[in-house]
Structure formats: structure tokens, C-alpha cells
Design a protein around this motif. Structure first.
Motif, mmCIF file in Angstrom:
data_model
loop_
_atom_site.group_PDB
_atom_site.id
_atom_site.type_symbol
_atom_site.label_atom_id
_atom_site.label_comp_id
_atom_site.label_asym_id
_atom_site.label_seq_id
_atom_site.Cartn_x
_atom_site.Cartn_y
_atom_site.Cartn_z
ATOM 1 N N ALA A 375 86.170 69.967 134.816
ATOM 2 C CA ALA A 375 87.518 70.150 134.289
ATOM 3 C C ALA A 375 88.344 71.020 135.209
ATOM 4 C CB ALA A 375 87.445 70.768 132.893
ATOM 5 N N GLU A 376 87.692 72.045 135.740
ATOM 6 C CA GLU A 376 88.417 72.927 136.645
ATOM 7 C C GLU A 376 88.885 72.168 137.871
ATOM 8 O OE1 GLU A 376 86.278 76.449 137.651
ATOM 9 O OE2 GLU A 376 88.158 77.548 137.935
ATOM 10 N N ALA A 377 88.010 71.275 138.359
ATOM 11 C CA ALA A 377 88.387 70.498 139.539
ATOM 12 C C ALA A 377 89.503 69.506 139.215
ATOM 13 C CB ALA A 377 87.160 69.767 140.079
ATOM 14 N N THR A 381 92.121 74.081 134.917
ATOM 15 C CA THR A 381 91.648 75.089 133.968
ATOM 16 C C THR A 381 90.202 74.799 133.614
ATOM 17 O OG1 THR A 381 92.481 73.739 132.166
ATOM 18 C CG2 THR A 381 93.852 75.596 132.851
ATOM 19 N N ARG A 382 89.457 75.849 133.414
ATOM 20 C CA ARG A 382 88.081 75.711 132.988
ATOM 21 C C ARG A 382 88.035 75.416 131.515
ATOM 22 N NH1 ARG A 382 82.746 78.852 134.638
ATOM 23 N NH2 ARG A 382 82.590 77.884 136.672
ATOM 24 N N ARG A 383 87.257 74.390 131.141
ATOM 25 C CA ARG A 383 87.123 74.085 129.738
ATOM 26 C C ARG A 383 85.649 73.997 129.417
ATOM 27 N NH1 ARG A 383 92.031 72.625 128.015
ATOM 28 N NH2 ARG A 383 91.158 71.913 126.056
ATOM 29 N N SER A 384 85.297 74.258 128.149
ATOM 30 C CA SER A 384 83.876 74.180 127.801
ATOM 31 C C SER A 384 83.695 73.370 126.533
ATOM 32 C CB SER A 384 83.296 75.578 127.616
ATOM 33 O OG SER A 384 83.950 76.229 126.578
ATOM 34 N N LEU A 385 82.539 72.756 126.426
ATOM 35 C CA LEU A 385 82.220 71.917 125.278
ATOM 36 C C LEU A 385 81.119 72.569 124.457
ATOM 37 C CD1 LEU A 385 82.159 68.548 127.172
ATOM 38 C CD2 LEU A 385 83.702 69.098 125.297
ATOM 39 N N GLY A 386 81.243 72.421 123.138
ATOM 40 C CA GLY A 386 80.263 73.035 122.272
ATOM 41 C C GLY A 386 79.265 72.032 121.723
ATOM 42 N N LEU C 30 87.890 65.777 127.088
ATOM 43 C CA LEU C 30 89.203 66.382 127.255
ATOM 44 C C LEU C 30 89.759 66.835 125.915
ATOM 45 C CD1 LEU C 30 90.785 63.996 129.888
ATOM 46 C CD2 LEU C 30 90.415 66.440 130.135
ATOM 47 N N LEU C 31 89.432 66.057 124.877
ATOM 48 C CA LEU C 31 89.975 66.342 123.554
ATOM 49 C C LEU C 31 89.319 67.536 122.899
ATOM 50 C CD1 LEU C 31 92.120 64.559 122.334
ATOM 51 C CD2 LEU C 31 90.403 63.617 120.827
ATOM 52 N N SER C 32 87.979 67.577 122.939
ATOM 53 C CA SER C 32 87.302 68.580 122.120
ATOM 54 C C SER C 32 86.857 69.814 122.871
ATOM 55 C CB SER C 32 86.107 67.966 121.393
ATOM 56 O OG SER C 32 85.552 66.957 122.163
ATOM 57 N N SER C 33 87.142 69.888 124.135
ATOM 58 C CA SER C 33 86.708 71.103 124.810
ATOM 59 C C SER C 33 87.764 72.179 124.609
ATOM 60 C CB SER C 33 86.475 70.853 126.292
ATOM 61 O OG SER C 33 87.632 70.325 126.871
ATOM 62 N N GLU C 35 89.557 75.632 126.111
ATOM 63 C CA GLU C 35 89.818 76.200 127.425
ATOM 64 C C GLU C 35 89.028 77.487 127.620
ATOM 65 O OE1 GLU C 35 94.011 76.253 128.027
ATOM 66 O OE2 GLU C 35 93.801 77.599 129.745
ATOM 67 N N SER C 36 88.414 77.611 128.779
ATOM 68 C CA SER C 36 87.701 78.842 129.105
ATOM 69 C C SER C 36 88.689 79.813 129.707
ATOM 70 C CB SER C 36 86.584 78.570 130.112
ATOM 71 O OG SER C 36 85.583 77.799 129.525
ATOM 72 N N VAL C 37 88.796 80.978 129.104
ATOM 73 C CA VAL C 37 89.803 81.925 129.579
ATOM 74 C C VAL C 37 89.207 83.315 129.725
ATOM 75 C CG1 VAL C 37 91.766 80.739 128.573
ATOM 76 C CG2 VAL C 37 90.491 82.387 127.208
ATOM 77 N N THR C 38 89.948 84.123 130.469
ATOM 78 C CA THR C 38 89.650 85.547 130.537
ATOM 79 C C THR C 38 90.735 86.280 129.769
ATOM 80 O OG1 THR C 38 90.916 85.702 132.566
ATOM 81 C CG2 THR C 38 88.541 85.390 132.778
#
Lengths: 729, 94, 136
Positions: A375-377, A381-386, C30-33, C35-38
Motif C-alpha cells: 500500500a505504501e508503494a 500511505t501505509r495501511r494494515s489489515l486485521g 483497499l476497502l478494509s485496511s 491507515e497506519s499512522v504515527t
């Protein structure tokens, strides 16, 4: 001795490089003596690394804190078992363990094949030595286990209390055994591709057992991690789709596909491209898994630090991927199938579907794990999946997988006709659907995915049972033995087949356990005061009273302070069990800024879970004590002791401290403290662990060496028959 | 570095050199004999695997996973392959 | 149907299924992730959206509450910090100074943590801590 250890590793690196050179030279020039020298290099490395590992272990067991790694990962108060295991709790120690295991298995396979595979073996030797050289180089130049401290401290830092659990200590060696064992078929596949020997199944035959052993060890390692998570951590789950968990699962998935797919190549000369691709992928994923744990590139609970090893590993993985693709494309002519798929309803087709499902699963897990980077590429933005995202895909795929494991062993080769389909599937299908109907009537239909898994699991057990039944029948018809003897000799003569069937049953039990415990568990987080009760899943949990204790080591030193609870569990008014969950607080070794009393509450904390496991359901609870009321007393204690510092002799000060802590723990009970509880009732969790044991037993049977039948007499008979026909024809 | 450590390292070095370099000074005749024995071992392994396949096919027939016609064809093919291996074994002297 | 044609059809079906799966993967991820943030990214946070926050627990900011724990999270290297309120089981390794990952949603001026989403990174294993510890 550290200097000897260092020298041994440097020597191992040199010998590995030498071995690569002479193996390749001998392979290209067909000079036997250089090939043998290369093989001997592997033996020599095994000896050298064993020596190095022994030196490190000795340092740990004797608490030699001159060794930097011993000082930072062990202490004199650490129990002996954990002292030995602490050797691989460090980066450098774990790399050494990896190298040691690699050298052992390499020695085993090369010694075992020293009279066979004369064309392929030297190349495989070079590949294995390549891995050895890589890890040896890391150990020599980047992360040495033999670094010495200028001044040896009197006491070490000790092992993280979270790791003081047998499962947690066996988990890394199991995983590493799995990873290193997978490099063996990888190396032989590379050799077979280079020398265009992939047509014949010789390289598979020689390494099949290693692949199966790798699969078994890796699986056990993964399950030990899950078990530890469930019974030791305070969240009550066993799998979180954490990146590091996923990293160990990936090679296991492709490895499963490989050990099945090779049967098709052996029997029908098909799926050759699949097999080399799967084994090359598995080896690469094993290295990727090793790398991911220590890279820090993904956020994970197992964040073992951002390390300096990232670049070398990425280069190695890049070479492995590029090389694998190149080799397969280069040799695609030799990988042509000898036969074609006749029907979609055939064993060949089912195995192919099996490959597809497992690869799809691996791809899903891979995608979800690396999504933050992808996602970052892609988006910046970095995104993560649960976990929910992972479950969406892996649940249906797992159901299909279990179903296939019931169909595969039973369906006919080449083309299943309605007649033999009826003969083979009618009974298991009826039994499974019947069970499904019964379960649905009992409310299981509220969770269709779980119900589907139950039905498929039942199908597997029924069809395997039918296989055993029929097999015993055939055997008895042939030899007239009694049923039990027939069963024994049936399994003994067809270890691969019936061991494999047992593995399928075990996996079915495991998946049923996962389905039931995920879909039908009841969990509650609740805050209780002593005497209060909460309900979950038909059970009543009563917080009877608070407990607390101070634990000391054998040497009389304060080890930890535990606050806990007595929890009575009832069902329909009847007492089932009393659980005693606890939270243990270890003192902080880092005393800067912490008061003499307060530091006992600022170190690591561990949960002791209250668990009653049962065949039908588990009752689980963990608690977090509320120690806010104790803070004023602790702070007062800090002030008093700080003021009195140095005014008392050390023993008296120690005694006073002990008394202060005892007073605090008594105060905790007296204050009738509230606590936060997590209570869970979970059906069939134990089936997961039981299923794993069945898998392990089945795997052992399938692995067991030796002829599958009394060799000499039967082969002589066959030889006579074959020769006779030769004379006739 | 103390003397004991140095001694150990030197001993290890010598041992490694001995293990690794010994084949390079080997006997040609012995090597040729060794090669012949290796070929026989490989053929034996292939033969055993082929017999396993024949037995497996029979098992599949009896448990209904292989139709009689398919089994006949498969059995014939496997036995022919077994004969080839036996011939090769004879030639190799096994 | 001639076998060659059958095989081609099978190949097309298989490839289509693979493409479908791939599309589904991309779409749902894309839908369910989240965003990773600081913490410094969160200054522009929108209420109601869930974010995966990573950072270090600020020293001295940890307060036990009835249901869980309140604390502040700061950038790994930096000063910006945000308040987090978490209800649920607090993982064993959780303490100030440690790196955490938590899924949060903005509510008013604070960020509320999703139940069971608090993950504390195991600190002591393969880190360069050895040198840090020796020198500290």
C-alpha cells in the motif's frame, strides 16, 4: 574459549567457500575427488559448528558473563533448562542454531545419497554450502555470538519472563528445523534443474522424507506458538494473523502442496513444473520467514528489533527468487508432463485443485502480510489489515481444503465413473450430511461456515475410516490374518498411505476445533469486586476472593509479586472448577528513577491464566488487578526507603524491604480489590491440540524409514515373475 | 589469546584439512570400483520404488480406485519399466 | 469436445478464477485496511475513521482506569503525542517506553482504542539493545 568459537566460525566460512568452489568444479569437470572433497566440507562444517554451538551452550550453562550474549539474555537465577534455551533467544544465538541445524541435515542427506544422484548431488552440495556460507558470514562479520565484554558483570539481565515457558523455548528449534529441512529439497531441485535431471523423480525420492520432516517440524512449531499464546498470554486467542505468525505459515502452505503434488509426479509423471516451482517457493519462503522475524520491516508483536541484517537477507531472497524463476523457465522443456489430465473428476485433478487452493491461501496470507508495504508503494500511505480480512478468505479456502483431503485419497485415478464414485463416496457423504443435519437441528446453522467445516471434517473421518476398513478387508482376504494383525501389517506395509490418512484425520480434528472455538465461543470483559458474578456461555464466573503472594527464588531473592483471584465456575448452580488466574510483577532491573519499593511493580508483567481444558469445552479466565489503591503505600515506601538508604546494613535493609512488600500484598487482599476479568468459554479448543498430536503421529508413521514390505523374499518373487513374463513375451 | 585456545584451533585446522583434502589424494582404482557400486545402489533404489508402485497399483485396484482395464494397462507399463531396470542391473553386475 | 479444446477451456476458467480472486483481494484490502499512522500524522485525523497507530508510550502517561488504561503515544523519534483511551485486556508487556500498535478512532479530543487491538512489541529479543543497555 570465545576466541575458539570465533575461530571455528571463521573456519566454517572458509570451508564453506572452499566446498562451493570444489563442488562446482567437480560437477562441471566430472572429477570425482573434488566432489567428494566438497561433500566432506559439509561434514567438516557440521563438526565445526557443533563445536561452536557447544561452546556457546557451555557459556550459558556456566553463566559465563564475559560473553556479551550470556550477560544480556541469562542470569544465575535462571533455571537450567531456560539457561540452555536462552542461547537461541538472541539474534546471534538463533543464527548459530540455524546454521547448526542446516549443517546437520545437509550432512545427513549427503551421507545418505553419497552413492546415488551422482550428477545432481554436487550442485545440491554447492547450494547448501551457499546457505551455510551466508549464515556463517553473518555470524562472523555482523552478529557474533562470541563477543566479549571488557568487564564481565556479576549478574546477567536474565531471560524475559514471558519466555519462561517450555513451549516458548522449543518453538524456535522446531521452526528452524522446519526451515532448514526445507532447504534440502530446494537444493536438490536446483541441482536437478541445472543438470536437466528433473524428468526422473530421483531427486524427489531422495529428499521426500526431508520435505515431510520439514513440514512436520514447522507445523509443530507453529502450533506450539499458538498453544503458548492461548495458555500463557492474557488475550485468550491462539492466532492473530500477526506478520511473524504468517511468515511461518507461508512455507508450510506451499510445503503441504509440494508433498502432495510430488505423488502425482511419481505416479503419472505430471505436475513437474508445479513441483519444482512449489519447492523453490517453499525454500524461498523459509528464508523469508527467517528474515521477517528479525527485520523489523513490519509491525508485529514479535518485533525483534530493526536489525542490520536486512540488506544481506533481501539480497539472498532476491537471488533465490530470480534464480528460481530463471531455472524453471530455462528447463521448461524437461518439465513437460508425461500424461494429460483425463477428467476433472480424478485424483490427478483433485491434487491439482489442492495445489491451487493452497497456493491461493498462501497468496492471500502473503498479500495481507505485506499489504502495509504494498500500500505504501502504491498509495503513499501505509495501511494494515486485521484478522477479519484474513478470515474472509482463509475460512472458505480452509473448508474446501478439508473437503479435498477427504476426496483425494479415495477418488479413482484418471477418471472417476459414477459407479466407483458411488462405491467410494456414498457412505462418507451420507454420514457427514447426516451429522450436519443433526448439528443444524442443535443450532449450528447459525454459523454456516462452522457447520460446513463440521460436515467436511466428518466426511474426512468417515472416508478415512472406510479406507482403513477396506484395506484391512483386502489384507485379510490376502493373508487370512485376524483384524488387529491385519491392521498392523496393513499400516506397516503402506506407511506413506496410512500415515498420510491419519494426518488428514488429525487436520480435520484441528480445523473442526478451530471452527467451533472461533464461531461458538463466548467472551466477556468485565470488572468485578469480590463476591460478584458474571455469566458467559451458560457458565457463571464468581470472583470469590483476591489472592496475593510474594515469590522468592531458591537463593532467597525476590522473584515476583503476584496478585490474583479465586474464581469459582458454576454451571446450572453446580460447581465445575475453581480457577486461579494471576498477574505477576517482576522487579525492574533498571533502577534509574524508580523507588526501591516501586521498582517491583515496574518490571515485566506476566499473566497466569486460569484454564480448565476439556474435551467438549475450555473454561478460560485472565485478570488484571487494580493496584491503584496501593500506589499511595508504594510511594510512601519509596520515600521511607530512599530516606533510609545507606543507614542500614544490606541484610537488614533487604529484610525490611521484604517486610514492606509482604505488607503491601496483605493490604491488597484486605482492601477487597476490584479486578478486570476476561472470561471465555470455548468449545472444542482441545480438539486443536489433539488433532495436532494425531497429525504428528501420522507424520511419524509416514516418515518411518525402512522397507514398506519384507524386501528380499517378495522382490525375488516379483523378479522371478517379471523375468518369466520377459521370457514369455 | 592463551596457549590452550591456540592449540585447540590448530588441532581443529589440521583435522579439517585431513577430512576435506583426503579424497584429493585418493586411489583411481578404488574410485572406479566405488563408482560401479554406486550405480548398482542407485538402480536398486529405482527397482524398489518400481516394485512399490506395482504393489500400490494392485492395492488401488482392490480398493476400487483403479478400474480393471486401467490397472491392466498400468501394471503392464510398470512391469515393463521394471524389466528395463533389471536388465540395467544385470549389465552393471548387481 | 476435442481434448485440446477442453484443456483450453479449463485453462481459461482457471485463469479467470485467479484474476477474480486477485481483484477481490485488491479491492477488499483497499476497502478494509486502516491507515497506519504515527502520532504526528494524527493531527489531521478525521473523527470516526479508524487508524492503526504506532508509536511509543510516553513515560509517566499511563493511568489505569476501571476498564483498561489511558496513556499517551508519541512518535518513535519525536515529541508529538496523542492521548489514547483503551478499554479491554491490557497485554502483559505493556508499559511506558515500549512501542505499541493500536487501532483507534477519534472521539472528541481523545482517541479511543478498539478492543483487543492493543499490541505491545516484545522489547528484549533481537534488538541492538545490548549496546544500549551496556552504555546506559
Amino acid at each position: 574459549m570465545a576466541i575458539v568459537g570465533r575461530a571455528l566460525l571463521i573456519l566454517a566460512l572458509v570451508v564453506a567457500l572452499y566446498g562451493i568452489a570444489v563442488s562446482l568444479y567437480g560437477a562441471v569437470r566430472r572429477r570425482e575427488e573434488w566432489i567428494v572433497s566438497g561433500r566432506r566440507s559439509v561434514y567438516a562444517i557440521a563438526g565445526l559448528v557443533t563445536g561452536a554451538f557447544a561452546i556457546l551452550e557451555y557459556a550459558f550453562l556456566t553463566s559465563d558473563f564475559a560473553f556479551a550474549t550470556v550477560a544480556s539474555h541469562s542470569s544465575t537465577t535462571t533455571p537450567t533448562f531456560y539457561q540452555a534455551a536462552a542461547a537461541w533467544s538472541s539474534q546471534e544465538g538463533s543464527l548459530l542454531l540455524w546454521l547448526w541445524l542446516l549443517s546437520l541435515w545437509s550432512t545427513l542427506v549427503l551421507f545418505g545419497t553419497r552413492r546415488q544422484l551422482r550428477i545432481v548431488a554436487p550442485w545440491a552440495t554447492a547450494v547448501l554450502l551457499g546457505f551455510a556460507a551466508f549464515f556463517a558470514a553473518l555470524l562472523v562479520f555482523k552478529e557474533t555470538p562470541f563477543a566479549l565484554l571488557a568487564v564481565a558483570p556479576a549478574e546477567g539481565a536474565g531471560l524475559n519472563p514471558l519466555l519462561r515457558h517450555p513451549s516458548m523455548m522449543i518453538h524456535p528449534p522446531m521452526l528452524y528445523s522446519g526451515y532448514t529441512l526445507f532447504t534440502i529439497p530446494f537444493a536438490f531441485a536446483v541441482g536437478a534443474l541445472i543438470t536437466r535431471q528433473v524428468g526422473a523423480a530421483d531427486w524427489i525420492r531422495a529428499t521426500r522424507r526431508f520435505a515431510l520432516a520439514a513440514w512436520l517440524f514447522l507445523g509443530i512449531g507453529i502450533l506450539l506458538g499458538a498453544r503458548w499464546s492461548y495458555s500463557e498470554l492474557g488475550w485468550g486467542g491462539y492466532w492473530a494473523w500477526d506478520p511473524v505468525e504468517n511468515a511461518s505459515l507461508l512455507p508450510w502452505l506451499t510445503g503441504t502442496a509440494f508433498i502432495h503434488s510430488i505423488m502425482i509426479q511419481e505416479k503419472r509423471g505430471m505436475l513437474k513444473i508445479w513441483n519444482v516451482s512449489l519447492v523453490l517457493a517453499t525454500g524461498t519462503l523459509a528464508i523469508l520467514g527467517t528474515f521477517l522475524v528479525r527485520s523489523g520491516i513490519l509491525d508485529s508483536i514479535h518485533a525483534f528489533g530493526a536489525s542490520t541484517l536486512g540488506v544481506p537477507f533481501v539480497i539472498l531472497i532476491g537471488i533465490m527468487i530470480g534464480g528460481s524463476i530463471g531455472l524453471v523457465v530455462w528447463r521448461r522443456e524437461a518439465l513437460r508432463s508425461e500424461n494429460r489430465l483425463d477428467s476433472l473428476l480424478s485424483r490427478e485433478a483433485i491434487f491439482l485443485l489442492n495445489n491451487l487452493v493452497l497456493v491461493a491461501m498462501a497468496f492471500v496470507v502473503f498479500w495481507g502480510t505485506f499489504w502495509p508495504l504494498i500500500a505504501e508503494a502504491l498509495t503513499g500511505t501505509r495501511r494494515s489489515l486485521g484478522p477479519p480480512w484474513f478470515d474472509t478468505y482463509t475460512v472458505p479456502l480452509a473448508i474446501v481444503l478439508v473437503l479435498l483431503s477427504g476426496i483425494g485419497p479415495v477418488i479413482a485415478w484418471r477418471k472417476a465413473t459414477p459407479a466407483n464414485a458411488r462405491r467410494n463416496f456414498l457412505l462418507p457423504a451420507v454420514a457427514a450430511l447426516g451429522l450436519g443435519g443433526v448439528l443444524a437441528a442443535f443450532g449450528a446453522a447459525s454459523r454456516p461456515a462452522a457447520l460446513a467445516m463440521f460436515v467436511c471434517g466428518a466426511f474426512v473421518v468417515a472416508s478415512v475410516g472406510q479406507e482403513f476398513w477396506r484395506g484391512v478387508g483386502v489384507r485379510r482376504a490376502m493373508t487370512g490374518e485376524g483384524p488387529l494383525r491385519a491392521l498392523r501389517s496393513l499400516v506397516a506395509r503402506n506407511r506413506r498411505r496410512y500415515g498420510g490418512y491419519l494426518v488428514h484425520v488429525g487436520m480435520a480434528l484441528l480445523f473442526v476445533g478451530v471452527a467451533a472455538s472461533s464461531a461458538f465461543n463466548n467472551a466477556r470483559d468485565v470488572r468485578l469486586t469480590p463476591g460478584q458474578t458474571t455469566r458467559a456461555g451458560g457458565y457463571e464466573f464468581t470472583y470469590a476472593k483476591a489472592t496475593s503472594r510474594v515469590s522468592t527464588t531458591k537463593a532467597g531473592e525476590l522473584e515476583k509479586i503476584s496478585f490474583g483471584a479465586v474464581v469459582d465456575v458454576r454451571r446450572d448452580g453446580e460447581k465445575i472448577v475453581t480457577l486461579r488466574p494471576e498477574r505477576g510483577f517482576f522487579p525492574s532491573r533498571d533502577i534509574r528513577g524508580l523507588g526501591p519499593v516501586g521498582r517491583f511493580f515496574e518490571g515485566e508483567a506476566t499473566s497466569e491464566v486460569g484454564l480448565q481444558a476439556g474435551i467438549r469445552r475450555d473454561v478460560w479466565t485472565a485478570m488484571t488487578p487494580d493496584i491503584r489503591n496501593l500506589m499511595p503505600t508504594i510511594e510512601e515506601g519509596d520515600r521511607v526507603f530512599a530516606a533510609a538508604a545507606g543507614k542500614l546494613p544490606p541484610e537488614l535493609e533487604g529484610q525490611a524491604l521484604g517486610q514492606a512488600l509482604s505488607g503491601i500484598v496483605r493490604q491488597y487482599i484486605a482492601s477487597k480489590p476490584a479486578a478486570t476479568f476476561r472470561v471465555i468459554t470455548s468449545p472444542l479448543v482441545t480438539w486443536i491440540w489433539l488433532g495436532a498430536i494425531v497429525v504428528f503421529l501420522g507424520g511419524l508413521i509416514a516418515l518411518w524409514p525402512g522397507p514398506d514390505a519384507p524386501g528380499r523374499r517378495v522382490s525375488a518373487r516379483y523378479a522371478a515373475r517379471v523375468a518369466e513374463e520377459l521370457g514369455r513375451a | 589469546m592463551d596457549i590452550l585456545a591456540l592449540l585447540v584451533i590448530v588441532m581443529v585446522l589440521v583435522a579439517v584439512l585431513a577430512i576435506v583434502a583426503s579424497p584429493l589424494r585418493g586411489d583411481t582404482r578404488e574410485r572406479v570400483r566405488g563408482e560401479a557400486a554406486d550405480e548398482i545402489a542407485e538402480l536398486e533404489a529405482r527397482k524398489e520404488a518400481k516394485y512399490r508402485e506395482i504393489r500400490d497399483a494392485e492395492m488401488d485396484l482392490r480398493t476400487g480406485k483403479l478400474s480393471p482395464e486401467d490397472h491392466r494397462e498400468l501394471d503392464r507399463a510398470l512391469r515393463a519399466e521394471a524389466v528395463v531396470i533389471l536388465k540395467a542391473l544385470d549389465e552393471a553386475g548387481g | 469436445m476435442p481434448p485440446a479444446r477442453k484443456r483450453r477451456i479449463r485453462l481459461v476458467v482457471a485463469l479467470s478464477a485467479a484474476v477474480l480472486l486477485a481483484c477481490a483481494l485488491v479491492y477488499t484490502s483497499l476497502l478494509s485496511s486502516s491507515e497506519s499512522v504515527t502520532p504526528s500524522d494524527l493531527t489531521a485525523a478525521k473523527a470516526g475513521t479508524s487508524y492503526t497507530l504506532t508509536g511509543k508510550v510516553v513515560d509517566g502517561s499511563v493511568r489505569s482506569t476501571d476498564g483498561g488504561v489511558d496513556f499517551r503515544v508519541r512518535d518513535r523519534e519525536g515529541r508529538t503525542s496523542v492521548p489514547v483511551s483503551y478499554n479491554g485486556a491490557v497485554p502483559d508487556p505493556f508499559r511506558e517506553g515500549r512501542e505499541v500498535i493500536i487501532t483507534v478512532r477519534k472521539q472528541g479530543t481523545t482517541f479511543v482504542g478498539e478492543r483487543d487491538s492493543l499490541v505491545t512489541k516484545c522489547p528484549s529479543k533481537f534488538t541492538e539493545d545490548a549496546t544500549q543497555r551496556a552504555s546506559s
